[in-house]
Motif scaffolding. Structure first.
Motif, PDB file in Angstrom:
ATOM      1  N   MET A 183      40.907  27.531  69.424  1.00 43.94           N
ATOM      2  CA  MET A 183      40.957  27.473  67.967  1.00 43.94           C
ATOM      3  C   MET A 183      41.004  28.884  67.381  1.00 43.94           C
ATOM      4  SD  MET A 183      38.665  25.362  65.163  1.00 43.94           S
ATOM      5  CE  MET A 183      39.420  23.775  65.551  1.00 43.94           C
ATOM      6  N   ILE A 184      40.319  29.816  68.005  1.00 41.04           N
ATOM      7  CA  ILE A 184      40.389  31.216  67.572  1.00 41.04           C
ATOM      8  C   ILE A 184      41.825  31.721  67.756  1.00 41.04           C
ATOM      9  CG2 ILE A 184      39.493  33.536  67.905  1.00 41.04           C
ATOM     10  CD1 ILE A 184      37.402  31.502  66.918  1.00 41.04           C
ATOM     11  N   ASP A 185      42.410  31.401  68.906  1.00 37.30           N
ATOM     12  CA  ASP A 185      43.805  31.776  69.167  1.00 37.30           C
ATOM     13  C   ASP A 185      44.727  31.168  68.114  1.00 37.30           C
ATOM     14  OD1 ASP A 185      43.003  33.154  71.431  1.00 37.30           O
ATOM     15  OD2 ASP A 185      43.404  31.463  72.782  1.00 37.30           O
ATOM     16  N   PHE A 186      44.436  29.926  67.725  1.00 29.58           N
ATOM     17  CA  PHE A 186      45.240  29.223  66.720  1.00 29.58           C
ATOM     18  C   PHE A 186      45.234  29.992  65.401  1.00 29.58           C
ATOM     19  CE2 PHE A 186      45.324  26.333  63.079  1.00 29.58           C
ATOM     20  CZ  PHE A 186      46.492  25.609  63.301  1.00 29.58           C
ATOM     21  N   LEU A 187      44.064  30.407  64.950  1.00 30.79           N
ATOM     22  CA  LEU A 187      43.957  31.139  63.680  1.00 30.79           C
ATOM     23  C   LEU A 187      44.796  32.410  63.706  1.00 30.79           C
ATOM     24  CD1 LEU A 187      40.134  30.799  62.902  1.00 30.79           C
ATOM     25  CD2 LEU A 187      42.019  29.568  61.833  1.00 30.79           C
ATOM     26  N   HIS A 188      44.720  33.146  64.788  1.00 29.27           N
ATOM     27  CA  HIS A 188      45.442  34.416  64.891  1.00 29.27           C
ATOM     28  C   HIS A 188      46.953  34.189  65.038  1.00 29.27           C
ATOM     29  CE1 HIS A 188      42.240  37.549  65.224  1.00 29.27           C
ATOM     30  NE2 HIS A 188      41.506  36.451  65.355  1.00 29.27           N
ATOM     31  N   ALA A 189      47.339  33.049  65.577  1.00 28.68           N
ATOM     32  CA  ALA A 189      48.767  32.761  65.741  1.00 28.68           C
ATOM     33  C   ALA A 189      49.396  32.287  64.436  1.00 28.68           C
ATOM     34  CB  ALA A 189      48.964  31.688  66.817  1.00 28.68           C
ATOM     35  N   VAL A 190      48.638  31.544  63.647  1.00 30.05           N
ATOM     36  CA  VAL A 190      49.180  30.924  62.429  1.00 30.05           C
ATOM     37  C   VAL A 190      49.110  31.850  61.221  1.00 30.05           C
ATOM     38  CG1 VAL A 190      48.874  29.042  60.762  1.00 30.05           C
ATOM     39  CG2 VAL A 190      48.700  28.580  63.220  1.00 30.05           C
ATOM     40  N   PHE A 191      47.980  32.521  61.036  1.00 28.40           N
ATOM     41  CA  PHE A 191      47.743  33.314  59.821  1.00 28.40           C
ATOM     42  C   PHE A 191      47.999  34.805  60.060  1.00 28.40           C
ATOM     43  CE2 PHE A 191      45.027  29.566  59.435  1.00 28.40           C
ATOM     44  CZ  PHE A 191      45.322  29.120  58.145  1.00 28.40           C
ATOM     45  N   SER A 192      48.974  35.354  59.346  1.00 28.14           N
ATOM     46  CA  SER A 192      49.219  36.798  59.460  1.00 28.14           C
ATOM     47  C   SER A 192      48.045  37.597  58.902  1.00 28.14           C
ATOM     48  CB  SER A 192      50.502  37.165  58.705  1.00 28.14           C
ATOM     49  OG  SER A 192      50.395  36.829  57.329  1.00 28.14           O
TER      50      SER A 192
END
Length: 336
Positions: A299-308
């Protein structure tokens, strides 16, 4: 414009538009004329053009928006004239039999209407008598003791609302659709049922809760927590574009399906909220669905992948501060 010219608007090949046009005609020629300076002839010509353009371009919300933006010059409109045209257009669209397919351009127009004349600064809105109010509904529900009583109150309110909605005026309809009254009531009902299950001992830990959750259950939790991102921040600025919000929901659903970072076709630009709000919102999703004993690094990876917005933040920092609640988060988002 002659009476013969009016026939093309009051008696067109679209029965739904005709019914609305007849009502507008009596409104303009009666003693309760809308607060505007334009003639009925100019008004109905503009609404007719916009209405049919939206029906023919329902998958092109920005084209619909650009058409409306051209109206002040084309029809020589004052601001109040423009607002009245948009309000009546929204009313006609909201009752259209194919409204489900018109929702994307509809919401884009609602946002534009809010920018033209913010609802909280509009006297028609401020002085309007709101028969249905979600905050009042929650207060009344909280006074009740049993889950059955609470659910009955919500169901009865929704039944009453749906029966009265067809007779609501354009401003009222647009307000309730924009504030998602029905969706909030449904979510509140499901939240009450979920709490009842937890209290009755049907689930003992977040991991066990998650095992019984369907994807639809997870989507419900996610949408309830992220819903505020589709609105405005405390300064009155739109938090994110509607198409970006829908993209975010689709990314999050894809993550919830596999618990892996999905393919990201477009990263989201800077939102009009602090990074702490984004981070904590996803912590609440994690807490509701997976518990807090072990944070999923995916989920941490998800945040960094989705939000610039996370580009200048280390993933370790995001994980460490994941559960830190911003001071004004509840006040700004409406979460309890």
């Amino acid at each position: 414009m002659s009476e013969i010219d009016l026939d093309q608007y009051l008696g067109s090949n679209d029965p739904h538009f005709n019914v609305n046009a007849q009502g507008w005609y009596f409104e303009f020629t009666g003693h309760k004329k809308p607060h505007c300076q334009i003639s009925f002839e100019t008004f109905v010509a503009a609404v007719h053009e916009a209405y049919h353009f939206v029906l023919q371009n329902r998958d092109k919300p920005f084209a619909c928006l650009n058409l409306l933006k051209s109206f002040p010059e084309k029809y020589r409109l004052l601001e109040d004239d423009h607002v009245v045209i948009i309000d009546r257009l929204l009313g006609a669209l909201s009752h259209h039999p194919e409204f489900a397919d018109l929702r994307i351009p509809f919401m884009q127009i609602v946002d534009y209407r809010h920018i033209l004349k913010p609802y909280d600064q509009d006297e028609d809105i401020i002085n309007h008598r709101w028969e249905f109010d979600f905050d009042i509904l929650k207060q009344e529900v909280n006074k009740l003791t049993s889950t059955n009583e609470k659910m009955a109150y919500i169901v009865n309110t929704l039944t009453d609302f749906r029966q009265k909605m067809p007779a609501m005026d354009e401003i009222t309809t647009a307000y309730y659709l924009d504030t998602q009254f029905i969706e909030k009531c449904v979510s509140e009902g499901k939240r009450i049922q979920m709490l009842d299950q937890l209290r009755s001992g049907q689930a003992y830990a977040a991991s066990i809760i998650n095992e019984g959750k369907t994807l639809e259950d997870k989507k419900l939790v996610m949408e309830e927590i992220l819903r505020y991102m589709s609105g405005f921040n405390h300064a009155g600025r739109k938090i994110m574009k509607e198409d970006d919000y829908q993209l975010l929901l689709s990314y999050t659903v894809a993550y919830l399906e596999t618990e892996n970072v999905p393919v990201i076709t477009k990263r989201l630009p800077q939102l009009e909220i602090p990074i702490e709000y984004i981070r904590y919102s996803y912590y609440l999703i994690h807490k509701s669905l997976y518990g807090t004993r072990k944070i999923k690094m995916s989920m941490i990876d998800f945040l960094h992948a989705v939000f610039s917005q996370f580009d200048n933040t280390e993933k370790t920092t995001t994980k460490i501060k994941f559960s830190t609640e911003p001071k004004t988060y509840k006040a700004d988002t409406g979460h309890q």
